[in-house]
Design an enzyme around this catalytic site. Sequence first.
Site, PDB file in Angstrom:
ATOM      1  N   CYS A 138      -5.955   1.738   5.880  1.00 44.75           N
ATOM      2  CA  CYS A 138      -6.418   0.481   6.456  1.00 44.75           C
ATOM      3  C   CYS A 138      -5.749   0.324   7.827  1.00 44.75           C
ATOM      4  O   CYS A 138      -4.844   1.094   8.173  1.00 44.75           O
ATOM      5  CB  CYS A 138      -6.065  -0.680   5.526  1.00 44.75           C
ATOM      6  N   HIS A 161       0.853  -1.196   0.000  1.00 44.32           N
ATOM      7  CA  HIS A 161       0.000   0.000   0.000  1.00 44.32           C
ATOM      8  C   HIS A 161       0.885   1.241   0.000  1.00 44.32           C
ATOM      9  O   HIS A 161       1.948   1.246   0.622  1.00 44.32           O
ATOM     10  CB  HIS A 161      -0.884   0.024   1.237  1.00 44.32           C
ATOM     11  N   CYS A 210      -1.870   0.136   7.628  1.00 43.06           N
ATOM     12  CA  CYS A 210      -1.222   1.410   7.320  1.00 43.06           C
ATOM     13  C   CYS A 210      -1.376   2.409   8.453  1.00 43.06           C
ATOM     14  O   CYS A 210      -0.463   3.205   8.714  1.00 43.06           O
ATOM     15  CB  CYS A 210      -1.767   1.962   6.007  1.00 43.06           C
ATOM     16  N   GLU A 240       0.506   4.019   1.605  1.00 41.37           N
ATOM     17  CA  GLU A 240       0.656   4.594   2.942  1.00 41.37           C
ATOM     18  C   GLU A 240       1.733   3.860   3.736  1.00 41.37           C
ATOM     19  O   GLU A 240       2.460   4.465   4.511  1.00 41.37           O
ATOM     20  CB  GLU A 240      -0.685   4.533   3.702  1.00 41.37           C
TER      21      GLU A 240
END
Length: 157
Positions: free
Chosen positions: A86, A56, A89, A58
């Site tokens: 999420c 991801h 993250c 992030e």
Amino acid sequence: MAISEVDRDFLRRAVVLAERALESGDEPFGSVLVSPEGDVLFEDHNHVASGDGTQHPEFAIARWAAENLTAEVRPRCTVYTSGEHCPMCSAAHAWVGLGRIVYASSTEQLGQWAVELGLPLSPVAALPIEAIVPEAEVDGPDPELAPAVRRLHERRL
């Protein structure tokens, strides 16, 4: 703090990165790390199509910040992202000590869109950032940009 026009400019960049992810065959998520002075330090988009569900943007920002910024600077930076972090993250953001998070669309919105559009649901509980990082400074979703993020998810079909 409300989302300002300066914030919205960085959010637009995150949405452009999300579109770039989609165009490369990935899920549409993009994020930008901005310094206290307003400079873009790092940006990325999803790379989960590789088979690694932890790729991801992030999470990449958290790793980059840990390697490149001092512990004193990190809390003064802002992360702009097309979709709310999420839990993975959110935790990475907190462990690294980054500052404010501004997002265009929320986890709640994404969950609703997934059901409506028949998209796969996340294997991780759909929790807001504050459930993982209670002291986080968070702003979002942005009513002006959330529809653009939804359109990206519609294009996944």
